[in-house]
Design a protein around this motif. Structure first.
Motif, PDB file in Angstrom:
ATOM      1  N   CYS A 117       0.871  -1.128  -0.077  1.00 54.55           N
ATOM      2  CA  CYS A 117       0.120  -0.002  -0.082  1.00 54.55           C
ATOM      3  C   CYS A 117       0.919   1.115   0.109  1.00 54.55           C
ATOM      4  CB  CYS A 117      -0.949   0.077   1.217  1.00 54.55           C
ATOM      5  SG  CYS A 117       0.042   0.790   2.511  1.00 54.55           S
ATOM      6  N   LEU A 118       0.080   2.298  -0.296  1.00 52.68           N
ATOM      7  CA  LEU A 118       0.962   3.984  -0.381  1.00 52.68           C
ATOM      8  C   LEU A 118       0.349   4.434   0.733  1.00 52.68           C
ATOM      9  CD1 LEU A 118       0.508   4.159  -4.102  1.00 52.68           C
ATOM     10  CD2 LEU A 118       2.739   3.889  -3.100  1.00 52.68           C
ATOM     11  N   PRO A 119       1.181   4.712   1.998  1.00 52.94           N
ATOM     12  CA  PRO A 119       0.870   5.084   3.295  1.00 52.94           C
ATOM     13  C   PRO A 119      -0.116   6.385   2.833  1.00 52.94           C
ATOM     14  CG  PRO A 119       2.883   4.140   3.344  1.00 52.94           C
ATOM     15  CD  PRO A 119       2.672   4.276   1.951  1.00 52.94           C
ATOM     16  N   ARG A 120       0.773   7.056   2.365  1.00 51.64           N
ATOM     17  CA  ARG A 120       0.017   8.713   1.922  1.00 51.64           C
ATOM     18  C   ARG A 120      -0.139   9.035   0.674  1.00 51.64           C
ATOM     19  NH1 ARG A 120      -1.402  12.964   4.231  1.00 51.64           N
ATOM     20  NH2 ARG A 120      -0.439  15.027   3.741  1.00 51.64           N
ATOM     21  N   ILE A 121      -1.148   9.663   0.055  1.00 47.38           N
ATOM     22  CA  ILE A 121      -1.395  10.290  -1.030  1.00 47.38           C
ATOM     23  C   ILE A 121      -2.149  11.682  -0.979  1.00 47.38           C
ATOM     24  CG2 ILE A 121      -2.394   9.745  -3.557  1.00 47.38           C
ATOM     25  CD1 ILE A 121      -2.218   6.679  -2.975  1.00 47.38           C
ATOM     26  N   GLU A 122      -1.488  12.459  -1.675  1.00 47.69           N
ATOM     27  CA  GLU A 122      -2.263  13.753  -1.547  1.00 47.69           C
ATOM     28  C   GLU A 122      -2.391  14.333  -3.069  1.00 47.69           C
ATOM     29  OE1 GLU A 122      -0.878  17.668   0.513  1.00 47.69           O
ATOM     30  OE2 GLU A 122      -2.076  16.695   1.743  1.00 47.69           O
ATOM     31  N   THR A 123      -3.450  14.732  -3.523  1.00 44.86           N
ATOM     32  CA  THR A 123      -3.555  15.298  -4.753  1.00 44.86           C
ATOM     33  C   THR A 123      -3.025  16.885  -4.795  1.00 44.86           C
ATOM     34  OG1 THR A 123      -5.904  16.009  -4.321  1.00 44.86           O
ATOM     35  CG2 THR A 123      -5.565  13.900  -5.310  1.00 44.86           C
ATOM     36  N   GLN A 124      -2.348  17.122  -5.935  1.00 47.57           N
ATOM     37  CA  GLN A 124      -1.920  18.688  -6.086  1.00 47.57           C
ATOM     38  C   GLN A 124      -1.967  19.035  -7.349  1.00 47.57           C
ATOM     39  OE1 GLN A 124      -0.682  20.565  -3.512  1.00 47.57           O
ATOM     40  NE2 GLN A 124      -0.741  18.858  -1.750  1.00 47.57           N
ATOM     41  N   PRO A 125      -2.070  20.360  -7.532  1.00 44.66           N
ATOM     42  CA  PRO A 125      -1.657  20.544  -9.144  1.00 44.66           C
ATOM     43  C   PRO A 125      -0.382  20.349  -9.628  1.00 44.66           C
ATOM     44  CG  PRO A 125      -2.271  22.599  -7.703  1.00 44.66           C
ATOM     45  CD  PRO A 125      -2.085  21.384  -6.632  1.00 44.66           C
ATOM     46  N   PHE A 126      -0.280  20.220 -10.927  1.00 44.02           N
ATOM     47  CA  PHE A 126       0.627  19.646 -11.907  1.00 44.02           C
ATOM     48  C   PHE A 126       1.824  20.545 -11.235  1.00 44.02           C
ATOM     49  CE2 PHE A 126       2.481  16.994 -15.184  1.00 44.02           C
ATOM     50  CZ  PHE A 126       3.789  17.747 -15.607  1.00 44.02           C
ATOM     51  N   PRO A 127       3.329  19.660 -11.024  1.00 36.56           N
ATOM     52  CA  PRO A 127       3.428  18.258 -11.301  1.00 36.56           C
ATOM     53  C   PRO A 127       3.147  17.503 -10.032  1.00 36.56           C
ATOM     54  CG  PRO A 127       5.379  19.387 -10.689  1.00 36.56           C
ATOM     55  CD  PRO A 127       4.389  20.674 -10.817  1.00 36.56           C
ATOM     56  N   GLY A 128       2.426  17.746  -9.119  1.00 35.27           N
ATOM     57  CA  GLY A 128       1.952  17.010  -7.823  1.00 35.27           C
ATOM     58  C   GLY A 128       1.275  15.846  -8.350  1.00 35.27           C
ATOM     59  N   PHE A 129       0.567  14.829  -7.481  1.00 33.77           N
ATOM     60  CA  PHE A 129      -0.252  13.718  -7.718  1.00 33.77           C
ATOM     61  C   PHE A 129      -1.411  14.426  -8.499  1.00 33.77           C
ATOM     62  CE2 PHE A 129      -1.043   9.212  -8.404  1.00 33.77           C
ATOM     63  CZ  PHE A 129      -2.199   9.241  -8.411  1.00 33.77           C
ATOM     64  N   PRO A 130      -1.987  13.936  -9.580  1.00 37.61           N
ATOM     65  CA  PRO A 130      -3.053  14.539 -10.298  1.00 37.61           C
ATOM     66  C   PRO A 130      -4.467  14.062  -9.646  1.00 37.61           C
ATOM     67  CG  PRO A 130      -2.227  12.783 -11.633  1.00 37.61           C
ATOM     68  CD  PRO A 130      -1.240  13.179 -10.711  1.00 37.61           C
ATOM     69  N   THR A 131      -5.306  14.957  -9.302  1.00 37.83           N
ATOM     70  CA  THR A 131      -6.632  14.678  -8.809  1.00 37.83           C
ATOM     71  C   THR A 131      -7.395  13.715  -9.893  1.00 37.83           C
ATOM     72  OG1 THR A 131      -8.747  15.622  -8.101  1.00 37.83           O
ATOM     73  CG2 THR A 131      -7.602  16.804  -9.538  1.00 37.83           C
ATOM     74  N   ASP A 132      -7.324  13.860 -11.112  1.00 36.45           N
ATOM     75  CA  ASP A 132      -7.842  13.023 -12.032  1.00 36.45           C
ATOM     76  C   ASP A 132      -7.672  11.653 -12.046  1.00 36.45           C
ATOM     77  OD1 ASP A 132      -8.063  15.633 -14.515  1.00 36.45           O
ATOM     78  OD2 ASP A 132      -9.278  15.518 -12.648  1.00 36.45           O
ATOM     79  N   LEU A 133      -6.612  11.231 -11.115  1.00 39.42           N
ATOM     80  CA  LEU A 133      -6.163   9.719 -11.067  1.00 39.42           C
ATOM     81  C   LEU A 133      -6.432   9.426  -9.588  1.00 39.42           C
ATOM     82  CD1 LEU A 133      -2.800   9.536 -13.270  1.00 39.42           C
ATOM     83  CD2 LEU A 133      -5.014   8.299 -13.638  1.00 39.42           C
ATOM     84  N   GLN A 134      -7.225  10.120  -8.922  1.00 39.02           N
ATOM     85  CA  GLN A 134      -7.098   9.927  -7.442  1.00 39.02           C
ATOM     86  C   GLN A 134      -7.987   8.653  -7.223  1.00 39.02           C
ATOM     87  OE1 GLN A 134      -9.977   9.501  -4.714  1.00 39.02           O
ATOM     88  NE2 GLN A 134     -10.246  11.824  -4.700  1.00 39.02           N
ATOM     89  N   ASN A 135      -9.154   8.649  -7.930  1.00 38.58           N
ATOM     90  CA  ASN A 135     -10.111   7.530  -7.727  1.00 38.58           C
ATOM     91  C   ASN A 135      -9.442   6.219  -8.021  1.00 38.58           C
ATOM     92  OD1 ASN A 135     -13.451   9.036  -8.328  1.00 38.58           O
ATOM     93  ND2 ASN A 135     -12.156   9.398  -6.822  1.00 38.58           N
ATOM     94  N   GLN A 136      -8.666   6.321  -9.355  1.00 36.31           N
ATOM     95  CA  GLN A 136      -8.222   4.892  -9.619  1.00 36.31           C
ATOM     96  C   GLN A 136      -7.069   4.565  -8.985  1.00 36.31           C
ATOM     97  OE1 GLN A 136      -8.934   8.084 -11.328  1.00 36.31           O
ATOM     98  NE2 GLN A 136      -8.493   7.888 -13.347  1.00 36.31           N
ATOM     99  N   ILE A 137      -6.245   5.411  -8.156  1.00 36.04           N
ATOM    100  CA  ILE A 137      -5.334   4.761  -7.299  1.00 36.04           C
ATOM    101  C   ILE A 137      -5.956   4.590  -6.043  1.00 36.04           C
ATOM    102  CG2 ILE A 137      -4.489   7.013  -6.199  1.00 36.04           C
ATOM    103  CD1 ILE A 137      -1.679   5.827  -6.725  1.00 36.04           C
ATOM    104  N   LEU A 138      -7.051   5.022  -5.760  1.00 36.33           N
ATOM    105  CA  LEU A 138      -7.730   4.464  -4.572  1.00 36.33           C
ATOM    106  C   LEU A 138      -8.065   3.132  -4.643  1.00 36.33           C
ATOM    107  CD1 LEU A 138     -10.334   6.591  -2.499  1.00 36.33           C
ATOM    108  CD2 LEU A 138     -10.779   4.200  -3.201  1.00 36.33           C
ATOM    109  N   VAL A 139      -8.628   2.709  -5.830  1.00 32.03           N
ATOM    110  CA  VAL A 139      -9.045   1.254  -6.174  1.00 32.03           C
ATOM    111  C   VAL A 139      -7.856   0.476  -5.937  1.00 32.03           C
ATOM    112  CG1 VAL A 139      -9.749  -0.235  -8.003  1.00 32.03           C
ATOM    113  CG2 VAL A 139     -10.808   2.091  -7.827  1.00 32.03           C
ATOM    114  N   LEU A 140      -6.507   0.915  -6.214  1.00 34.31           N
ATOM    115  CA  LEU A 140      -5.297   0.146  -6.052  1.00 34.31           C
ATOM    116  C   LEU A 140      -5.242  -0.179  -4.547  1.00 34.31           C
ATOM    117  CD1 LEU A 140      -2.804  -1.265  -7.038  1.00 34.31           C
ATOM    118  CD2 LEU A 140      -1.558   0.951  -7.136  1.00 34.31           C
TER     119      LEU A 140
END
Ligand code: EPZ
Length: 426
Positions: free
Chosen positions: A290-313
């Motif tokens: 698992c990834l202990p911590r994921i936080e969405t940010q504006p580019f080049p941070g982690f994209p909000t548009d992939l948040q649901n998909q990585i949550l499924v992982l």
């Protein structure tokens, strides 16, 4: 209504070309109304959002022709500056028409786009930026009425690095005498692509991709043929599909540097990823860390548009993950549906705590927004049994038949018409 039926348990393998970027094509199409001539966009993907934007241009008097993968626009005969509610309620990005219509006609009337299923999505930064350029704005009866007869170049300081506000202000400044500067601009790759389109049509924009963008006004934009970048969110979605289902896939025509945040996370989770030129190759044995911590940010941070998909992982990874959605207020709607499939998720405002479970179980799940729907399809790939993902029209807004792409990668997935399903599959 159409649904997707996914039979879980297959690992993915194969090679796929990444399609054109929806979020690059939409502002580029909007900007076409400024071009005093013809725009030809090659290798396009006809997402329903893209088709809606083409309808808007047609409604404004532009001549538009769509083939399998090309869009042709002749805006020289555009004679309308009103975008009615029937469009703004379908696609929020219709708000991007404000800037180009002001450049073309020095006036614009666009129905208020309102919120959507991921948040209330205000447009105050768009309007504040346009007012800085001396646009007179009235908000009346659900319409934004802009008078740009006294518009002038200026310095716009965005309170937040909003993608849409950055693009709208860029497009409103194109023909203004002098230099307009946007500070705290969004740095998304789609903004750089819009800059490249504008410059290919004779505009003078620089700095896109950084937080300061400079627009030097020109007399007009001339005819142009252009090919938009490929879609980093689609590339990321299929990388996550492989991470979740296991297997090995190769994505071509991608732009790896647009996915560095995701690639770093997936390597941390245990995937093997290599990139070469436009190729991304990813392999996964499934059951990742698992990834202990994921936080969405504006580019080049982690994209909000992939948040649901990585949550499924995270729902099927080993351990507990804390996911913080910092950009949109209600972007965890997928969690209700994932819980039906056996996921262990607790939500507190903008934070989801996801405890990995042994397996997910197929269920009937309902899509409520574009990227949440894609996440549900990914969950179906790994769930035991069949998952029926309903209201697929949400997904079609940003994926051109997601089932065809995933079938190329060995997934067992088909699209059915709801009522037919009840008879054929008894
Ligand atoms: C663009 O939306 C994308 N859409 C979104 O993709 C993406 O999620 C978003 O940027 C963030 O990357 C297109 O490009 C068509 P923002 P946009 O303005 O421009 C707040 C998808 O799935 N805000 O950067 O609407 C806003 O509420 C879609 O393809 C204001 O407060 O995003 C949000 O919290 C979903 N006032 C944050 O900024 C404003 O005037 C980011 O919004 C504007 C925005």
């Amino acid at each position: 209504m159409e649904s997707l039926i996914v039979k879980g348990g297959r690992t993915l393998f194969g090679e796929l070309d990444v399609a054109a970027s929806k979020n690059a094509l939409l502002p580029i199409l909007a900007c076409s109304v400024v071009v005093d001539g013809e725009v030809t966009l090659k290798h396009c993907t006809m997402y329903s959002d893209v088709m809606c934007m083409v309808e808007i241009l047609g409604d404004l008097g532009c001549k538009t022709i769509c083939t399998d993968d090309e869009i042709y626009i002749d805006a020289s005969c555009a004679d309308e500056f009103l975008v009615p509610e029937e469009y703004t309620k379908r696609i929020r990005s219709s708000i991007f028409m404000l800037g180009p219509l002001l450049s073309r006609f020095k006036k614009a009337t666009v129905a208020y786009p309102g919120g959507c299923n991921i948040g209330n999505r205000p447009i105050d930064l768009h309007l504040k930026g346009l007012r800085t350029l001396n646009v007179k704005i009235e908000e009346k009866h659900g319409y934004i009425i802009c008078d740009g007869k006294n518009m002038k170049a200026g310095e716009v300081h965005l309170d937040f690095a909003s993608v849409g506000a950055t693009e709208n202000i860029m497009m409103a400044s194109l023909l203004l005498k002098g230099i307009t500067t946007i500070y705290n601009a969004a740095r998304e790759p789609e903004i750089e692509d819009l800059q490249n389109f504008i410059n290919a049509a004779g505009g003078k924009v620089s700095g896109a991709g950084t937080s300061t963008i400079i627009i030097e006004g020109v007399k007009c934009l001339h005819s142009v043929t252009y090919e938009a970048i490929r879609d980093r969110i689609i590339a990321g979605t299929y990388m996550l599909a492989c991470a979740i289902a296991g297997g090995e896939i190769t994505l071509d025509k991608s732009i790896p540097e647009h996915n560095f945040a995701l690639i770093s996370k997936l390597k941390q989770a245990g995937c093997k990823i290599s990139t070469k030129g436009r190729l991304i190759k990813i392999s996964s044995k499934g059951k990742l860390k698992c990834l202990p911590r994921i936080e969405t940010q504006p580019f080049p941070g982690f994209p909000t548009d992939l948040q649901n998909q990585i949550l499924v992982l995270q729902t099927v990874s080993k351990g507990t993950s804390v996911i913080n959605e910092t950009l949109f207020e209600t972007r965890f709607k997928i969690c209700t549906e994932l819980t039906k499939m056996g996921a262990d998720i607790s939500i507190n405002n903008q934070t989801a705590v996801v405890k990995g479970v042994n397996k997910l179980y197929g269920a009937n799940v309902i899509t409520t927004d574009l990227r949440g729907g894609a996440g549900l399809v990914l969950a179906g790939l790994v769930a035991e049994g069949h998952t029926t993902v309903e209201d697929v029209y949400h997904i079609d807004r940003g994926y051109n038949h997601i089932e065809n792409d995933l079938r190329i990668l060995n997934a067992d997935i088909e699209r059915v018409i709801q009522e037919d399903y009840s008879t054929e599959h008894i």
